[in-house]
Design a protein around this motif. Sequence first.
Motif, PDB file in Angstrom:
ATOM      1  N   LEU A 675       0.830  -1.199   0.000  1.00  0.00           N
ATOM      2  CA  LEU A 675       0.000   0.000   0.000  1.00  0.00           C
ATOM      3  C   LEU A 675       0.869   1.256   0.000  1.00  0.00           C
ATOM      4  CD1 LEU A 675      -2.742   1.338   0.102  1.00  0.00           C
ATOM      5  CD2 LEU A 675      -2.746   1.033   2.591  1.00  0.00           C
ATOM      6  N   GLU A 676       1.931   1.270   0.788  1.00  0.00           N
ATOM      7  CA  GLU A 676       2.818   2.432   0.824  1.00  0.00           C
ATOM      8  C   GLU A 676       3.457   2.670  -0.539  1.00  0.00           C
ATOM      9  OE1 GLU A 676       5.544   1.561   3.920  1.00  0.00           O
ATOM     10  OE2 GLU A 676       4.067   1.772   5.551  1.00  0.00           O
ATOM     11  N   THR A 677       3.901   1.583  -1.191  1.00  0.00           N
ATOM     12  CA  THR A 677       4.530   1.715  -2.502  1.00  0.00           C
ATOM     13  C   THR A 677       3.534   2.171  -3.551  1.00  0.00           C
ATOM     14  OG1 THR A 677       6.040  -0.086  -1.914  1.00  0.00           O
ATOM     15  CG2 THR A 677       5.910   0.517  -4.232  1.00  0.00           C
ATOM     16  N   ALA A 678       2.333   1.604  -3.530  1.00  0.00           N
ATOM     17  CA  ALA A 678       1.301   1.985  -4.491  1.00  0.00           C
ATOM     18  C   ALA A 678       0.918   3.450  -4.329  1.00  0.00           C
ATOM     19  CB  ALA A 678       0.073   1.093  -4.322  1.00  0.00           C
ATOM     20  N   ASP A 679       0.811   3.884  -3.088  1.00  0.00           N
ATOM     21  CA  ASP A 679       0.459   5.278  -2.834  1.00  0.00           C
ATOM     22  C   ASP A 679       1.540   6.217  -3.365  1.00  0.00           C
ATOM     23  OD1 ASP A 679      -1.614   6.930  -1.416  1.00  0.00           O
ATOM     24  OD2 ASP A 679       0.176   7.643  -0.362  1.00  0.00           O
ATOM     25  N   GLU A 680       2.794   5.795  -3.251  1.00  0.00           N
ATOM     26  CA  GLU A 680       3.909   6.618  -3.698  1.00  0.00           C
ATOM     27  C   GLU A 680       4.046   6.605  -5.218  1.00  0.00           C
ATOM     28  OE1 GLU A 680       8.794   6.712  -3.288  1.00  0.00           O
ATOM     29  OE2 GLU A 680       7.587   5.559  -1.863  1.00  0.00           O
ATOM     30  N   TYR A 687      -6.555   2.583  -9.190  1.00  0.00           N
ATOM     31  CA  TYR A 687      -7.357   1.383  -8.928  1.00  0.00           C
ATOM     32  C   TYR A 687      -6.540   0.359  -8.140  1.00  0.00           C
ATOM     33  CZ  TYR A 687     -10.787  -2.303  -9.908  1.00  0.00           C
ATOM     34  OH  TYR A 687     -11.731  -3.284  -9.790  1.00  0.00           O
ATOM     35  N   PHE A 688      -5.250   0.200  -8.485  1.00  0.00           N
ATOM     36  CA  PHE A 688      -4.407  -0.751  -7.760  1.00  0.00           C
ATOM     37  C   PHE A 688      -4.263  -0.329  -6.301  1.00  0.00           C
ATOM     38  CE2 PHE A 688      -0.506  -2.505  -6.135  1.00  0.00           C
ATOM     39  CZ  PHE A 688      -0.467  -3.797  -6.652  1.00  0.00           C
ATOM     40  N   THR A 689      -4.107   0.959  -6.054  1.00  0.00           N
ATOM     41  CA  THR A 689      -3.960   1.447  -4.682  1.00  0.00           C
ATOM     42  C   THR A 689      -5.215   1.161  -3.871  1.00  0.00           C
ATOM     43  OG1 THR A 689      -2.548   3.220  -5.538  1.00  0.00           O
ATOM     44  CG2 THR A 689      -3.378   3.454  -3.282  1.00  0.00           C
ATOM     45  N   LEU A 690      -6.372   1.370  -4.483  1.00  0.00           N
ATOM     46  CA  LEU A 690      -7.625   1.080  -3.788  1.00  0.00           C
ATOM     47  C   LEU A 690      -7.742  -0.407  -3.463  1.00  0.00           C
ATOM     48  CD1 LEU A 690     -10.045   3.327  -5.881  1.00  0.00           C
ATOM     49  CD2 LEU A 690      -9.054   3.836  -3.641  1.00  0.00           C
ATOM     50  N   ASN A 691      -7.312  -1.257  -4.389  1.00  0.00           N
ATOM     51  CA  ASN A 691      -7.322  -2.701  -4.104  1.00  0.00           C
ATOM     52  C   ASN A 691      -6.355  -3.042  -2.979  1.00  0.00           C
ATOM     53  OD1 ASN A 691      -9.225  -3.322  -6.005  1.00  0.00           O
ATOM     54  ND2 ASN A 691      -7.766  -3.930  -7.583  1.00  0.00           N
ATOM     55  N   ALA A 692      -5.192  -2.371  -2.967  1.00  0.00           N
ATOM     56  CA  ALA A 692      -4.213  -2.620  -1.900  1.00  0.00           C
ATOM     57  C   ALA A 692      -4.789  -2.232  -0.545  1.00  0.00           C
ATOM     58  CB  ALA A 692      -2.929  -1.860  -2.189  1.00  0.00           C
ATOM     59  N   ARG A 720     -13.830   4.757  -3.071  1.00  0.00           N
ATOM     60  CA  ARG A 720     -14.352   4.039  -4.233  1.00  0.00           C
ATOM     61  C   ARG A 720     -15.687   4.625  -4.683  1.00  0.00           C
ATOM     62  NH1 ARG A 720     -12.819  -2.377  -2.957  1.00  0.00           N
ATOM     63  NH2 ARG A 720     -10.914  -2.364  -4.239  1.00  0.00           N
ATOM     64  N   GLU A 721     -16.529   5.002  -3.757  1.00  0.00           N
ATOM     65  CA  GLU A 721     -17.796   5.632  -4.147  1.00  0.00           C
ATOM     66  C   GLU A 721     -17.544   6.913  -4.923  1.00  0.00           C
ATOM     67  OE1 GLU A 721     -20.944   4.236  -0.664  1.00  0.00           O
ATOM     68  OE2 GLU A 721     -19.738   6.057  -0.393  1.00  0.00           O
ATOM     69  N   SER A 722     -16.516   7.642  -4.541  1.00  0.00           N
ATOM     70  CA  SER A 722     -16.213   8.915  -5.192  1.00  0.00           C
ATOM     71  C   SER A 722     -15.517   8.715  -6.531  1.00  0.00           C
ATOM     72  CB  SER A 722     -15.331   9.763  -4.268  1.00  0.00           C
ATOM     73  OG  SER A 722     -14.892  10.936  -4.924  1.00  0.00           O
ATOM     74  N   LEU A 723     -14.576   7.782  -6.576  1.00  0.00           N
ATOM     75  CA  LEU A 723     -13.738   7.642  -7.770  1.00  0.00           C
ATOM     76  C   LEU A 723     -14.308   6.662  -8.797  1.00  0.00           C
ATOM     77  CD1 LEU A 723     -10.312   7.481  -5.896  1.00  0.00           C
ATOM     78  CD2 LEU A 723     -11.163   9.397  -7.280  1.00  0.00           C
TER      79      LEU A 723
END
Length: 1001
Positions: A675-680, A687-692, A720-723
């Motif tokens: 999650l930290e890597t995806a966020d960065e 979408y990948f970050t949200l799944n993480a 997810r509701e917003s994006l």
Amino acid sequence: MSERTGAQTRPGHRSEHFVVVFAGFHRPWATWIAHRLESHGHRVTLHRWDPRREVPLETALGDLLLASGRLLLVLSDWFFELGPRREGEWSEALRGVVAENADRFAAVNLTNRSLLPATAVLEPVDLWGIGSQEAERRLLGRLSLPTGAARRTLPDGPGTRYPNDPPAVWGEVPRRNARFTGRDDLLNRLQEHLMDAEQGTAVCTLLGMSGIGKTQLATEYAHRFSSDYDVIWWVNSDMRGTQRERLGELAPELGLVSGSEPGERIRAVHDALRRGEPYGRWLLIFDGWDEIDTDLLPEGPGHVLITSRNRSWTTTGAVPLEVPGFQRHESTGYLMRRAPRITAAEAAEVAAELGDIPLALVQAAAWLGESDMDVADYLRMVRDGEFSGLADQGDFDGVPRSSLTSWSILINRLRETQPHAVELLTLCTAFAPGRIPIGLVRHLPPDQLPENLTWLAGDLPGWTRALDSLVNYSVLTRDTRGTVPGEPGPEQESVHMHRLVHDIVGRLTSPDEYRAHRRVVRRMLAAADPGNPQDSRLWPRYAELLPHLEPSGALGSHDRRVQETVLNCLRYCHRSGEFRTGMELAEQVRARWSELFPPDHRRMLDLTAQQGNIMRSYGVFRPAFELDRDILARLREAVPAADPTALMTATSCLAADQRYLGQYGEALQMQRQVLETADELLGPDDYFTLNAAHNLGVGLRLLGRYADAYETDLENLRRRESLLRARHAATLVSGIACARDLRMMGRYRDALARQELGMRLHLQVLGPHHPQTLRARHNLLLCERRAGGFQDVGAAMALLLEQMEQVHGRGHYATIGLVVDHGNHAREHGDLGQARELIAEGEAGFRALLGPAHPITTGMLTNTGLVLQAAGERAEALTMFEAAYAGLAATLGPDHPWVLGCALNAAAGRNFTGRLDGALELSRDTLRRSRHALGEDHPLTLSCEVALAMDLRAVREHEEATKVEQDALQRLTRTLGAQHPHALSARQRARPYWDFEPYLG
């Protein structure tokens, strides 16, 4: 002959006897005519009439006069091809035998084509193209019978449906072969087996080698006996993926409301067929089903017909019917109809040379009918082996050498006379046999075609001539299934190529030509890829492409577009639930790509991610873990350093594997890194970050950190509701997660309210049988059970279990989890026998799937202990409780909610077996730890408090017991309500317990 006896006639009405004479082609008409005559009180004998060619026609007609009663001939243009015989012979017989006995003969006519002029002596009444009531009136009028109401109502059965009324559902059955010959005995035996089977589904399997005519028989059966059925559905079964897609397509035809997943549609179809609603008279035909998988076989009042080369079907209860070669008179009759210029003696000689094999006779008849070659010259080439190289290769499933030589003759002659036809034919060999979407080639621009094939894209007349020629020579058949009504355009055309013809033509194609054609087909497949395997509306296209990946060489292609198509087909397998097919395809792709790419190449990483997803979804956890662990190790050791995105993806896959394997702590740590890597790298909205983030919530929940999981899941739901949107499938998953968190936190009413809303959205968006909808319904039932006051939860669980089994199978982890929850509910409501059975099944299932040391397997011991305790086996129950408590404490630590629940049960077990001091000690410790881990008002904490009061009272510590009990009752009333089952049980001083809900994530 077979006699059908009608009811006794009423006084004043004369009963007559009629012999209905018909060609086997028209048995449905004969049985309907007999049914109507019997309803008017007459006796009827059915007589299938197909006199041998060597019997003079006048003799055969004269023999009919030996029967008592009047003779009713069922006529069509087909009737006068019996034998076959020359037109003059028919005319002479009709003017002779029939004219002399005109009072004995009558006829009905079933065609709008002109009959022989001599049939006028029969005065046939026309039944073509009219309704049943008018047809009955005309029939009775022709026989000079009263046309009033029928005297009796006969039961439903064969012949009760009017043959002019088509089935309500007609499912892409191949066109009827107007040249179909013979096989009447086999078709009649097939009908008898199906019609006479005991109540329940009748299953027959047509067995035989390639080219023997199994598919033609099944096609003819569907057409010939269509009036016996309300539903006839054809399922190509040479590939499991296309087989499941095709079976699922029956759902909307039956008017069923189902989602888009093949599994859910198949479940709905099976359920409707089993109940016989909306149609009880149905026929399903599975063509080319060589890989036995009885899970797809429907049950119910209908019929199933299978064509196969696999003789193991005999072990499944299906009635086997061996399909032999033609009888000699059938062979000669077919040859003479297709090639009228040859004599009976010549036809017999050709049939003998080709071994009476239908496919070989089709080819020979086409050649002799289209060409002017003398039969003697044709036979000389076959016998002399002028093109014998093919026959010397062997491995042709018992096909005679002469038949292979005859195919070589045809194809080599076509090379000389119609090269375009052969180019189109050899292009088909770069596809898989069976249905071939050949029209896709016309989507390619000419510069993507070899020079000798550019005509395919631009020369429409040449295309039409080549395809027509191949159809006329019976090398290919047009396949119009799935097209819009009317003739499809060239770009939509599909053909069917028999596997034997595919093999023969392939061996007659040069290696260079074959390689060039495979390149063309690979480009066709890539061009036809819709590019979005997540969209269920596009799944039929992926199912169509899937069989052709391997034959075309797409699995080993260097073309990036082709490689992406292969990955999209894997994604389709995962999204559509075709896990078995996906696992097989992934293994094939890995074998090819391992020769093209290093292990840490991006394509290999994409393949590994998709393969791991499929394996986990299928319940194959350990191999998925080993696959992902190895690829991650390679990436970490790579020099230069691997792409950070690739590392992140591989880490995410391994974290998922660890969660399923019960390595919860390691998985959570790894998921935080993801999650930290995806966020960065990708940003918080990717979408990948949200799944993480969602997977982080799963990891927290598995470690019993329910409040932290809820905080994570709630924030992810909002994003997810917003994006994405509120009705996106991923958003709905987050809704399930939040409801599950609330339930595990003891906020039962909040959990129920959220899951009820989520359930409505799932039904609207995904349909009632989508796997995700089933997961949502499972969680809803658990919310209802915990909230209390829902008496029908058990029945709903039983129904959901049936649906889960249809979609996933009984051994899937999601199904096993529901089996356990259903067993716990049954025990709680006094059905100890069912509870024992279900809990034992669940424990064995998880042990086999996860191994004996997995936390889920260990936790199952406490459910087994609860069943034993309810049965009065208290010592045995305590052993289970203590084993579960010790095992989970060692694995998860002393404060995990699962451990606290097992401790609650172990304290009860000690109390019930007289170990009062041990029970009191364990209860005090469990309450302390539960307050720390879950809070003072959590239902599990309050159960621990009620249990402590009971253990205090057991050792006569009444004052403390009363104080503890009153505090627990006050908190239970405030938290759950005075009428909640937990509160009511506590007032009645019933010992609380904790049952284990297996959850894998």
